[in-house]
Design an enzyme around this catalytic site. Structure first.
Site: not given
Ligand SMILES: *Cc1c(COP(=O)(O)O)cnc(C)c1O
Length: 356
Positions: A99, A166, A190
């Site tokens: 990511w 993030d 998540k």
């Molecule tokens: C799942 C995830 C993403 C991607 O997320 P999307 O909503 O599918 O764009 C980005 N960063 C992290 C840390 C993630 O776990």
């Protein structure tokens, strides 16, 4: 089902029940939440409550604005540098996995990117410790929890430039000083709701200094001004998030859920370390409390173990397609009892293999 899926992932049953009911009859209006106009009081209340709960639970100060925006965290890989990084500017990034690499690539479209630290040569099994930032960096970007490799920044580095994070896979799971961040973003699916939107928390003061013009729908300042209602918002995703935030508040908030998360992950790592069939190769100090990865020491047992756990209604423990092995995601909504079921399955499986 014991749902260990990495995302979209488990939601509290109360949230699912209430959301289901609201699809048929929202607030006793006789209308579905899906067919209610967004500029009506009940929906504006949902938007407001969701933002207020994020502020309350994360103990945010008045400079920090909460936005709910369309798109996933991947959209933020682009929207962050589009707002904050301009041509000659430098942004510093930490590379701790898939990511972060994607975020780094997106930033390159807008300005200069310096990868100041990376754990790539260690197969992303650790969090970088010693690194220096360019003094003139606009911001330093890190991925607080690496969903695929099972590592986590347990100590947020003290840096002299604004922090951008993030937090897609550990938001609301652990108390941090969130006010030290210039910007935080996370996909909702998540740890705080369903797919379709992201939360963005940004220090308003920091945005005041941006002179550049970008497409209005991408400009954070417009979304702040319009209270996340610049255009039709992702109403249902925000609604589910609001219910999840209410649930978390009723549980005692982040500090209470953090204790349970600690307990869940401690128990599972202890079993992985004890059990002769499994191994976790992440540096112990950097192990994630949200996504626990493990491998079978004998890979040939993979499909057999998968079947063994499926029979016990354990769901979603296959590792990410790029990493292999297994991954148990222990997000807020996953109860401790599900971790106990997984641990018991690992113990029983060990006995079965040893008996052969
Ligand atoms: C799942 C995830 C993403 C991607 O997320 P999307 O909503 O599918 O764009 C980005 N960063 C992290 C840390 C993630 O776990």
């Amino acid at each position: 089902m014991h749902n260990f899926n990495a995302g979209p992932s488990m939601l509290p049953e109360e949230v699912l029940r209430e959301a289901s009911a609201a699809i048929l009859n929202f607030n006793n209006s006789g209308l579905s939440v899906l067919e209610t106009a967004h500029r009506t009081r009940p929906i504006m209340d949902v938007m407001e409550e969701a933002r207020a709960l994020v502020k309350e639970l994360m103990l945010l100060d008045d400079d920090h604005e909460v936005l709910f925006l369309h798109g996933g965290a991947t959209t933020q890989f682009m929207q962050v540098p589009m707002n904050l990084l301009h041509k000659k500017d430098i942004a510093a990034y930490a590379d701790t996995g898939v990511w972060s690499s994607k975020a780094i690539r997106e930033a390159g479209y807008f300005g200069k990117v310096e990868v100041v630290c990376s754990s790539k040569d260690r197969s992303y099994r650790s969090i970088p410790k010693d690194f220096a930032l360019p003094n003139d960096a606009r911001y330093f970007h890190l991925t607080t929890n690496n969903t695929i490799y099972g590592t986590q920044w347990h100590q947020i580095p003290d840096v002299s430039v604004p922090l951008v994070a993030d937090m897609s896979s550990d938001i609301l799971s652990v108390q941090r000083n969130f006010n030290q961040f210039g910007l935080i973003y996370a996909g909702l699916q998540k740890n705080m709701g369903c797919a379709g939107a992201s939360v963005v928390i940004v220090n308003r003061k920091w945005l005041d200094k941006i002179p550049v013009k970008i497409s209005p729908i991408m400009d954070y300042r417009n979304h702040i001004r319009e209270h996340s209602m610049l255009n039709t918002p992702p109403v249902f995703a925000v609604y589910v998030s609001m219910l999840t935030l209410r649930w978390l508040k009723a549980k005692g908030g982040i500090s209470e859920i953090e204790k349970i998360n600690q307990q869940k992950s401690d128990m599972l790592y202890a079993e992985i370390d004890r059990n002769s069939l499994f191994v976790n190769r992440v540096d112990v100090t950097d192990r994630s409390r949200m996504n626990v990865i493990f491998e079978l020491t004998d890979e040939k047992l993979t499909s057999d173990f998968t079947q063994f756990t499926t029979e016990r209604r354990i769901y979603g423990i296959a590792g990410h397609r790029s990493a292999g092995g297994f991954r148990a995601s222990l997000y807020n909504a996953l109860p401790l009892s599900s971790v106990e079921v997984l641990i018991e399955a690992m113990q029983d499986y060990e006995k079965r293999v040893q008996a052969k």
